[in-house]
Design a protein around this motif. Structure first.
Motif, PDB file in Angstrom:
ATOM      1  N   VAL A 195      53.129  47.385  48.225  1.00  0.00           N
ATOM      2  CA  VAL A 195      52.687  48.547  48.241  1.00  0.00           C
ATOM      3  C   VAL A 195      52.440  49.030  46.778  1.00  0.00           C
ATOM      4  N   LEU A 196      53.138  48.600  45.866  1.00  0.00           N
ATOM      5  CA  LEU A 196      52.718  48.612  44.285  1.00  0.00           C
ATOM      6  C   LEU A 196      51.573  47.928  43.866  1.00  0.00           C
ATOM      7  N   ALA A 197      51.641  46.666  44.464  1.00  0.00           N
ATOM      8  CA  ALA A 197      50.222  45.960  44.048  1.00  0.00           C
ATOM      9  C   ALA A 197      49.063  46.530  44.592  1.00  0.00           C
ATOM     10  N   ILE A 198      48.971  47.363  45.613  1.00  0.00           N
ATOM     11  CA  ILE A 198      47.782  47.916  46.188  1.00  0.00           C
ATOM     12  C   ILE A 198      47.406  49.048  45.169  1.00  0.00           C
ATOM     13  N   ILE A 199      48.601  49.797  44.854  1.00  0.00           N
ATOM     14  CA  ILE A 199      48.455  51.159  44.179  1.00  0.00           C
ATOM     15  C   ILE A 199      47.868  50.791  42.486  1.00  0.00           C
ATOM     16  N   MET A 200      48.586  49.440  41.989  1.00  0.00           N
ATOM     17  CA  MET A 200      47.916  48.967  40.876  1.00  0.00           C
ATOM     18  C   MET A 200      46.504  48.609  40.867  1.00  0.00           C
ATOM     19  N   PHE A 201      46.026  47.875  41.961  1.00  0.00           N
ATOM     20  CA  PHE A 201      44.879  47.493  41.841  1.00  0.00           C
ATOM     21  C   PHE A 201      43.778  48.625  42.252  1.00  0.00           C
ATOM     22  N   VAL A 202      44.218  49.724  42.985  1.00  0.00           N
ATOM     23  CA  VAL A 202      43.526  50.870  43.357  1.00  0.00           C
ATOM     24  C   VAL A 202      43.201  51.620  41.867  1.00  0.00           C
ATOM     25  N   SER A 203      44.155  51.722  41.089  1.00  0.00           N
ATOM     26  CA  SER A 203      44.217  52.437  39.958  1.00  0.00           C
ATOM     27  C   SER A 203      43.085  51.836  39.066  1.00  0.00           C
ATOM     28  N   VAL A 204      43.330  50.410  39.002  1.00  0.00           N
ATOM     29  CA  VAL A 204      42.032  49.821  38.154  1.00  0.00           C
ATOM     30  C   VAL A 204      40.819  50.159  38.517  1.00  0.00           C
ATOM     31  N   PHE A 205      40.282  50.054  39.886  1.00  0.00           N
ATOM     32  CA  PHE A 205      39.263  50.070  40.300  1.00  0.00           C
ATOM     33  C   PHE A 205      38.762  51.579  40.193  1.00  0.00           C
ATOM     34  N   ALA A 206      39.670  52.469  40.304  1.00  0.00           N
ATOM     35  CA  ALA A 206      39.319  53.755  40.171  1.00  0.00           C
ATOM     36  C   ALA A 206      38.886  54.393  38.727  1.00  0.00           C
ATOM     37  N   TYR A 207      39.553  53.569  37.893  1.00  0.00           N
ATOM     38  CA  TYR A 207      39.351  54.065  36.499  1.00  0.00           C
ATOM     39  C   TYR A 207      38.229  53.221  36.188  1.00  0.00           C
ATOM     40  N   MET A 208      38.130  51.858  36.071  1.00  0.00           N
ATOM     41  CA  MET A 208      37.048  51.062  35.675  1.00  0.00           C
ATOM     42  C   MET A 208      35.691  50.869  36.530  1.00  0.00           C
ATOM     43  N   GLY A 209      36.037  51.113  37.926  1.00  0.00           N
ATOM     44  CA  GLY A 209      34.765  50.949  38.708  1.00  0.00           C
ATOM     45  C   GLY A 209      35.050  49.805  39.395  1.00  0.00           C
ATOM     46  N   ILE A 210      34.193  49.213  40.340  1.00  0.00           N
ATOM     47  CA  ILE A 210      34.158  48.154  41.181  1.00  0.00           C
ATOM     48  C   ILE A 210      33.198  47.030  40.508  1.00  0.00           C
ATOM     49  N   PRO A 211      33.436  45.619  40.391  1.00  0.00           N
ATOM     50  CA  PRO A 211      32.747  44.876  39.707  1.00  0.00           C
ATOM     51  C   PRO A 211      31.634  44.869  40.577  1.00  0.00           C
ATOM     52  N   ALA A 212      30.215  44.784  40.307  1.00  0.00           N
ATOM     53  CA  ALA A 212      29.046  44.438  40.788  1.00  0.00           C
ATOM     54  C   ALA A 212      28.895  43.159  41.479  1.00  0.00           C
ATOM     55  N   PRO A 213      28.494  42.807  42.527  1.00  0.00           N
ATOM     56  CA  PRO A 213      28.238  41.753  42.946  1.00  0.00           C
ATOM     57  C   PRO A 213      27.464  40.666  42.110  1.00  0.00           C
ATOM     58  N   ASP A 214      27.782  39.515  42.058  1.00  0.00           N
ATOM     59  CA  ASP A 214      27.123  38.272  41.000  1.00  0.00           C
ATOM     60  C   ASP A 214      26.887  37.518  41.704  1.00  0.00           C
ATOM     61  N   SER A 215      25.784  37.053  41.791  1.00  0.00           N
ATOM     62  CA  SER A 215      25.351  35.822  42.418  1.00  0.00           C
ATOM     63  C   SER A 215      24.808  34.815  41.523  1.00  0.00           C
ATOM     64  N   SER A 216      25.030  34.954  40.113  1.00  0.00           N
ATOM     65  CA  SER A 216      24.331  34.107  39.219  1.00  0.00           C
ATOM     66  C   SER A 216      25.467  33.026  38.717  1.00  0.00           C
ATOM     67  N   ASN A 217      25.127  32.020  38.423  1.00  0.00           N
ATOM     68  CA  ASN A 217      25.973  31.017  37.899  1.00  0.00           C
ATOM     69  C   ASN A 217      25.818  30.946  36.302  1.00  0.00           C
ATOM     70  N   MET A 218      25.554  31.942  35.878  1.00  0.00           N
ATOM     71  CA  MET A 218      25.294  31.883  34.362  1.00  0.00           C
ATOM     72  C   MET A 218      26.642  32.338  33.619  1.00  0.00           C
ATOM     73  N   ILE A 219      27.084  31.723  32.554  1.00  0.00           N
ATOM     74  CA  ILE A 219      28.346  32.136  31.881  1.00  0.00           C
ATOM     75  C   ILE A 219      27.988  33.353  30.886  1.00  0.00           C
ATOM     76  N   GLY A 220      28.947  34.218  31.095  1.00  0.00           N
ATOM     77  CA  GLY A 220      28.903  35.556  30.215  1.00  0.00           C
ATOM     78  C   GLY A 220      29.882  35.723  29.281  1.00  0.00           C
ATOM     79  N   THR A 221      30.900  35.141  29.215  1.00  0.00           N
ATOM     80  CA  THR A 221      32.071  35.093  28.417  1.00  0.00           C
ATOM     81  C   THR A 221      32.688  33.893  28.430  1.00  0.00           C
ATOM     82  N   LEU A 222      33.220  33.622  27.001  1.00  0.00           N
ATOM     83  CA  LEU A 222      34.341  32.429  27.167  1.00  0.00           C
ATOM     84  C   LEU A 222      35.699  32.795  26.845  1.00  0.00           C
TER      85      LEU A 222
END
Length: 356
Positions: free
Chosen positions: A112-139
């Protein structure tokens, strides 16, 4: 200071939510709760409720719940007192299914705590948009990819001649090759010039994945609390599956058994805290899942073992010999402490080797 606060937050939240699970279900079924404490060691401050002592203790890295009748209690004269068979508030006098519910509630609350932590992150930052690219953005700094000559903007089109047309296939190809040197075929620049780069995978201490240290360009999309909850539950399920698969592969010898102890976990928490609070919340969620799963293992002294004994009692219609059961738990506890010391020693050696 930041690392210390982060360690207290992560360990404290994981253990206290675990103990709160035991506490709230015990209260619900009518078991007398003698004490609910945050931390270990001597008491700093406490509040004596109607029947439960709520205390804050010196070492803020855990906590415990003391249930009436679960273990022998000590009276004012220092004598051991065992609950009467007619005591309705005693843990041992409750039906098997109710005792199993109390024991299982701890690990369940970790999920339950894990779900609360993940929900908090997504509610604050937003949900990662689907990415179909194989291009590197960060190292990732100090990871194999950064040292190999790979650059942001490179597109990895194949791993060991296995085509990787999107990010999902790329990460799957990397994660499935533990401690191996990979041959990456990349395209660079507007003219899509191809070259081959070799890079070795290493295990990520936070997630357990085998990685090289790359990431896509991620954009976050604002989401409602309902959508954040949905994705948070999905992430919890995904990490649970991943941890189970990884542990199974370690046990069967398919991948090396690389287990971190308290020292490594503290180091990872410190690194996570430096990357931001949202990262620390996500890390707390992952570690809470691990704690919940490990506690469900049928290892003596852990919740899973107590559930097994209660299941046997339910099938037999009578409990096992308490002295034998307590001895099994004691031996299991000693073995666990020995394992923890061995793993901690390994962690310390690893730190010295890294420093050298």
């Amino acid at each position: 200071m930041l690392t210390t606060l982060a360690i207290v937050f992560v360990f404290g939240s994981m253990v206290m939510i675990h103990e709160f699970g035991h506490y709230i279900v015990a209260k619900w079924i009518g078991v007398k709760v003698i004490e609910f404490s945050f931390g270990f060691g001597p008491k700093i401050v406490g509040y004596q409720g109607k029947e439960t002592l709520y205390a804050l203790r010196v070492v803020p890295l855990g906590g415990f719940v003391k249930l009436h009748g679960m273990d022998a209690e000590i009276d004012e004269k220092g004598q051991a007192v065992i609950a009467s068979n007619k005591d309705a508030r005693s843990f041992m006098n409750k039906p098997v299914w109710q005792r199993m519910a109390v024991i299982a509630a701890g690990p369940v609350m970790n999920f339950v705590l894990a779900i609360i932590m993940f929900v908090s992150v997504f509610a604050y930052m937003g949900i990662p948009a689907p990415d179909s690219s194989n291009m590197i953005g960060t190292l990732v700094k100090d990871k194999p990819a950064a040292a190999s000559g790979i650059q942001p903007g490179d597109r990895i089109i194949a791993v060991n001649q296995e085509l990787t047309p999107d990010w999902a296939s790329l990460t799957e190809a990397i994660h499935s090759k533990p401690d191996q040197v990979l041959s990456l075929t990349i395209e660079r620049g507007a003219d899509k010039q191809r070259r081959t780069i070799s890079v070795k995978t290493e295990k990520d201490a936070q997630t357990g994945f085998w990685i090289i240290g790359i990431g896509p360009e991620v954009t976050y999309v604002h989401a409602s609390i309902i959508e954040s909850t949905r994705v948070g539950i999905e992430r919890s399920v995904d990490f649970t599956k991943l941890i189970i698969v990884t542990l199974t592969q370690m046990i069967t010898g398919k991948i090396p058994a690389d287990v971190g102890g308290p020292v490594m976990i503290a180091q990872v928490i410190g690194e996570g805290a430096k990357e931001g609070f949202s990262n620390l919340l996500g890390l707390t969620g992952i570690l809470s899942i691990q704690l919940g799963l490990i506690n469900l293992f049928p290892i003596p002294a852990l919740d899973g073992s107590r559930l097994v004994f209660l299941l046997i009692e339910g099938l037999r219609g009578k409990p096992l010999n308490p002295e034998k059961e307590n001895m099994i738990h004691l031996v299991g506890f000693v073995l666990l402490m020995g394992l923890m010391l061995a793993v901690t020693y390994k962690d310390v050696l690893r730190l010295f080797v890294k420093a050298g």
